[in-house]
Design a protein around this motif. Structure first.
Motif, PDB file in Angstrom:
ATOM      1  N   THR A  32      45.155  28.659  37.559  1.00  0.00           N
ATOM      2  CA  THR A  32      44.194  29.368  38.393  1.00  0.00           C
ATOM      3  C   THR A  32      44.411  30.876  38.293  1.00  0.00           C
ATOM      4  N   ALA A  33      45.656  31.309  38.452  1.00  0.00           N
ATOM      5  CA  ALA A  33      45.971  32.739  38.373  1.00  0.00           C
ATOM      6  C   ALA A  33      45.638  33.289  36.992  1.00  0.00           C
ATOM      7  N   PHE A  34      46.004  32.566  35.954  1.00  0.00           N
ATOM      8  CA  PHE A  34      45.741  33.022  34.593  1.00  0.00           C
ATOM      9  C   PHE A  34      44.243  33.129  34.325  1.00  0.00           C
ATOM     10  N   SER A  35      43.498  32.103  34.707  1.00  0.00           N
ATOM     11  CA  SER A  35      42.059  32.076  34.402  1.00  0.00           C
ATOM     12  C   SER A  35      41.275  33.103  35.202  1.00  0.00           C
ATOM     13  N   LEU A  36      41.600  33.267  36.482  1.00  0.00           N
ATOM     14  CA  LEU A  36      40.882  34.255  37.288  1.00  0.00           C
ATOM     15  C   LEU A  36      41.266  35.684  36.922  1.00  0.00           C
ATOM     16  N   SER A  37      42.419  35.866  36.308  1.00  0.00           N
ATOM     17  CA  SER A  37      42.817  37.217  35.901  1.00  0.00           C
ATOM     18  C   SER A  37      41.925  37.759  34.792  1.00  0.00           C
ATOM     19  N   ALA A  38      41.096  36.914  34.201  1.00  0.00           N
ATOM     20  CA  ALA A  38      40.145  37.372  33.178  1.00  0.00           C
ATOM     21  C   ALA A  38      39.158  38.389  33.738  1.00  0.00           C
ATOM     22  N   ILE A  39      38.981  38.417  35.055  1.00  0.00           N
ATOM     23  CA  ILE A  39      38.065  39.382  35.679  1.00  0.00           C
ATOM     24  C   ILE A  39      38.647  40.795  35.612  1.00  0.00           C
ATOM     25  N   LYS A  40      39.958  40.888  35.418  1.00  0.00           N
ATOM     26  CA  LYS A  40      40.652  42.173  35.224  1.00  0.00           C
ATOM     27  C   LYS A  40      40.448  43.152  36.371  1.00  0.00           C
ATOM     28  N   CYS A  41      40.733  42.696  37.568  1.00  0.00           N
ATOM     29  CA  CYS A  41      40.714  43.590  38.728  1.00  0.00           C
ATOM     30  C   CYS A  41      42.087  44.227  38.891  1.00  0.00           C
ATOM     31  N   ASP A  42      42.102  45.367  39.546  1.00  0.00           N
ATOM     32  CA  ASP A  42      43.376  46.007  39.878  1.00  0.00           C
ATOM     33  C   ASP A  42      44.017  45.250  41.039  1.00  0.00           C
ATOM     34  N   GLY A  43      45.319  45.362  41.136  1.00  0.00           N
ATOM     35  CA  GLY A  43      46.032  44.783  42.264  1.00  0.00           C
ATOM     36  C   GLY A  43      46.153  43.273  42.236  1.00  0.00           C
ATOM     37  N   MET A  44      46.182  42.669  41.046  1.00  0.00           N
ATOM     38  CA  MET A  44      46.324  41.211  40.956  1.00  0.00           C
ATOM     39  C   MET A  44      47.759  40.815  40.611  1.00  0.00           C
ATOM     40  N   GLY A  45      48.713  41.726  40.797  1.00  0.00           N
ATOM     41  CA  GLY A  45      50.097  41.454  40.453  1.00  0.00           C
ATOM     42  C   GLY A  45      50.716  40.305  41.225  1.00  0.00           C
ATOM     43  N   ASP A  46      50.409  40.182  42.490  1.00  0.00           N
ATOM     44  CA  ASP A  46      50.959  39.108  43.332  1.00  0.00           C
ATOM     45  C   ASP A  46      49.926  37.999  43.557  1.00  0.00           C
ATOM     46  N   PHE A  47      49.088  37.782  42.578  1.00  0.00           N
ATOM     47  CA  PHE A  47      47.956  36.872  42.751  1.00  0.00           C
ATOM     48  C   PHE A  47      48.381  35.430  43.027  1.00  0.00           C
ATOM     49  N   LEU A  48      49.500  34.985  42.472  1.00  0.00           N
ATOM     50  CA  LEU A  48      49.970  33.612  42.722  1.00  0.00           C
ATOM     51  C   LEU A  48      50.142  33.332  44.210  1.00  0.00           C
ATOM     52  N   GLU A  49      50.513  34.357  44.962  1.00  0.00           N
ATOM     53  CA  GLU A  49      50.712  34.184  46.401  1.00  0.00           C
ATOM     54  C   GLU A  49      49.404  33.960  47.150  1.00  0.00           C
ATOM     55  N   LYS A  50      48.275  34.290  46.523  1.00  0.00           N
ATOM     56  CA  LYS A  50      46.974  34.117  47.169  1.00  0.00           C
ATOM     57  C   LYS A  50      46.359  32.749  46.882  1.00  0.00           C
ATOM     58  N   ILE A  51      47.038  31.931  46.092  1.00  0.00           N
ATOM     59  CA  ILE A  51      46.481  30.641  45.676  1.00  0.00           C
ATOM     60  C   ILE A  51      47.169  29.525  46.453  1.00  0.00           C
TER      61      ILE A  51
END
Length: 153
Positions: A32-51
């Motif tokens: 999920t984190a890998f695939s949604l990171s394709a949108i290339k937004c800033d501030g997605m460094g801790d994205f795993l914590e949002k899933i």
């Protein structure tokens, strides 16, 4: 597989497969984190914590698939990838417009704007591999380092 991006930017993923210690939820979260990171937004460094991974039931996910034969992770991750691609495709025009206005776009801002525009931030997918993909070899390896106390012989 059902994915929801909530208004505050967190992501809920309903998984049909059962977590039996094979790491299914971890793999789905990473995909999920890998695939949604394709949108290339800033501030997605801790994205795993949002899933958040949720065990689906037959009411929310009628065709949940099965948990067997090492295919659960593959099927669940592919279904997640398909859902994420749908969501990235929906979000991209909004992100591009915001980028023109603001320069950089953070994930939370993108989701707030998508919510304001009443965009559907849910996607569902069901993936079943074709029969040829179930005929693959599984390999394993192990290492044994015995310790023998020669004084005990």
């Amino acid at each position: 597989m059902i994915k929801h991006i909530l208004g505050h930017g967190s992501v809920a993923v309903e998984v049909g497969g059962i977590e039996l210690g094979q790491g299914l939820w971890t793999k789905v979260k990473q995909m999920t984190a890998f695939s949604l990171s394709a949108i290339k937004c800033d501030g997605m460094g801790d994205f795993l914590e949002k899933i958040r991974i949720i065990q689906a039931d037959t009411l929310s996910l009628i065709q949940g698939g099965l948990t067997a034969g090492s295919t659960t992770s593959e099927c669940s991750c592919e279904a997640v990838r398909i859902c994420c691609n749908i969501l990235v495709e929906r979000l991209t025009p909004i992100k591009e417009k915001l980028q023109e206005q603001m320069g950089s776009v953070e994930w939370g801002i993108l989701i707030l704007e998508a919510t304001r525009q009443a965009m559907n931030l849910s996607a569902s997918s069901y993936y079943v591999p074709d029969s040829s993909s179930m005929q693959y070899l599984n390999y394993g390896a192990t290492s044994l380092n015995p310790a023998v106390d020669l004084r005990q012989i």
